[in-house]
Design a protein around this motif. Structure first.
Motif, mmCIF file in Angstrom:
data_model
loop_
_atom_site.group_PDB
_atom_site.id
_atom_site.type_symbol
_atom_site.label_atom_id
_atom_site.label_comp_id
_atom_site.label_asym_id
_atom_site.label_seq_id
_atom_site.Cartn_x
_atom_site.Cartn_y
_atom_site.Cartn_z
ATOM 1 N N THR A 129 0.828 -1.212 0.000
ATOM 2 C CA THR A 129 0.000 0.000 0.000
ATOM 3 C C THR A 129 0.857 1.255 0.000
ATOM 4 O O THR A 129 0.643 2.178 -0.804
ATOM 5 N N LEU A 130 1.849 1.297 0.887
ATOM 6 C CA LEU A 130 2.719 2.467 0.948
ATOM 7 C C LEU A 130 3.601 2.558 -0.291
ATOM 8 O O LEU A 130 3.894 3.655 -0.780
ATOM 9 N N SER A 131 4.017 1.413 -0.804
ATOM 10 C CA SER A 131 4.834 1.399 -2.011
ATOM 11 C C SER A 131 4.062 1.976 -3.196
ATOM 12 O O SER A 131 4.601 2.747 -4.000
ATOM 13 N N SER A 132 2.783 1.627 -3.291
ATOM 14 C CA SER A 132 1.943 2.172 -4.367
ATOM 15 C C SER A 132 1.761 3.675 -4.210
ATOM 16 O O SER A 132 1.707 4.417 -5.203
ATOM 17 N N MET A 133 1.673 4.138 -2.965
ATOM 18 C CA MET A 133 1.548 5.570 -2.705
ATOM 19 C C MET A 133 2.777 6.318 -3.219
ATOM 20 O O MET A 133 2.666 7.399 -3.816
ATOM 21 N N VAL A 134 3.950 5.724 -3.015
ATOM 22 C CA VAL A 134 5.195 6.320 -3.506
ATOM 23 C C VAL A 134 5.174 6.411 -5.030
ATOM 24 O O VAL A 134 5.484 7.456 -5.618
ATOM 25 N N SER A 135 4.807 5.317 -5.681
ATOM 26 C CA SER A 135 4.784 5.288 -7.148
ATOM 27 C C SER A 135 3.826 6.334 -7.704
ATOM 28 O O SER A 135 4.143 7.032 -8.682
ATOM 29 N N PHE A 136 2.660 6.455 -7.088
ATOM 30 C CA PHE A 136 1.662 7.417 -7.543
ATOM 31 C C PHE A 136 2.182 8.849 -7.410
ATOM 32 O O PHE A 136 2.065 9.661 -8.338
#
Length: 316
Positions: A129-136
């Motif tokens: 979840t946090l990794s996806s937030m970074v990518s976004f």
């Protein structure tokens, strides 16, 4: 020295290791774009991948190359955790853990190549979840929809919200210097403020409290206090009726806060506070052993020792 690199640390590590004379083979599309690499479809001397919990990398390959790579990384990062899983005459496998200070330097390396949000690797290690937030967030900047300065400010504010919420159930992930993981909890967050939390856990077994040498009984409870990025946690033990049994200060790498857990590497040395008000440092020999085995650096050894001495004097 040919390397294949994959995982959440790949861009930062590629930057560091290319500068040190290593060659990246079989690059990903982003590696080709960021470093101007061509797709060399040859066998690597070593392969770097993430561990399943994302707080380590695993380096497998030719002994000499793994040794050189490990030495270069040890010279660059002051707080690595380096574990040897396998070693023979020709091949080696090493696990390298990244505490907070190392992650900051990884962020700096990555930012030399491409836009990188603050706390990039800290968040990447926190789960999908946090990794996806970074990518976004980084995609918005790369597409020109948000300025780097504005995103940096917004992301810093977002990371502050990672402190576990009052009343939430979280785990305490305690990583030993042999690579083992002790997961405590779930516990309930009973206090929250100023990037500090207190977590209540019920004791469900009997025995002896490690380090304190006092009986552990079903019905006891423990309250763990942790502050983000401090190098210690404090766990106070109480009987069912609320009588204080003792406190245990765990010396560790800077504590990472995530919404559902706190995470740190245990540095072995501890401080205990007994009911008779005696305070003593214990397990110093385990810290010394980790240093002698080159699992930790001299600087991390000194930091841990000074932290234990400070706690034994101040009793926070």
């Amino acid at each position: 020295m040919k390397l294949l690199i994959r995982g959440i640390y790949s861009t930062a590590l590629a930057k560091l290791l290319i500068d040190k004379g290593f060659k990246i083979i079989r690059p990903t599309k982003s590696q080709m774009e960021r470093f101007g690499l061509t797709n060399l479809a040859i066998e690597p001397d070593a392969v770097i991948t993430d561990s399943s919990d994302r707080h380590f990398i695993e380096v497998k390959g030719v002994l000499e190359v793994v040794n050189i790579l490990t030495s270069e990384m040890r010279n660059f990062f002051e707080d690595l955790i380096i574990l040897w899983k396998m070693k023979d005459m020709n091949n080696s496998c090493v696990r390298i853990g990244f505490p907070f200070e190392a992650m900051k330097k990884l962020d700096e390396l990555r930012s030399m190549v491409t836009y990188t949000v603050p706390w990039h690797h800290y968040c990447r290690a926190g789960g999908e979840t946090l990794s996806s937030m970074v990518s976004f967030a980084e995609d918005l900047v790369e597409r020109g929809l948000v300025s780097p300065e504005e995103m940096n400010k917004m992301f810093e504010e977002q990371v502050k919200q990672f402190t576990p919420k009052l009343g939430s159930k979280i785990r305490i992930v305690h990583v030993k210097l042999d690579g083992g993981r002790i997961i405590l909890g779930p516990g309930k967050v009973i206090w929250r403020g100023n990037e500090t939390i207190k977590v209540l856990r019920r004791i469900m077994s009997s025995g002896i409290y490690d380090g304190l040498g006092i009986p552990k009984q079903v019905g006891d409870y423990a309250v763990t206090e942790a502050r983000k990025l401090d190098m210690w946690t404090k766990t106070s033990y109480y009987s069912f009726s609320g009588n204080f049994k003792g406190a245990y200060y765990n010396i560790c790498t800077p504590v990472a806060f995530y919404p559902d857990q706190i995470h740190y590497f245990d540095l072995e040395i501890d401080v205990v506070y007994l009911p008779n008000l005696e305070v003593k440092i214990i397990d110093r020999e385990h810290l010394e052993q980790a240093f002698n085995q080159e699992i930790i650096s001299s600087k991390l050894f000194e930091k841990a020792l000074k932290q234990a001495e400070k706690i034994s004097y101040e009793r926070p």
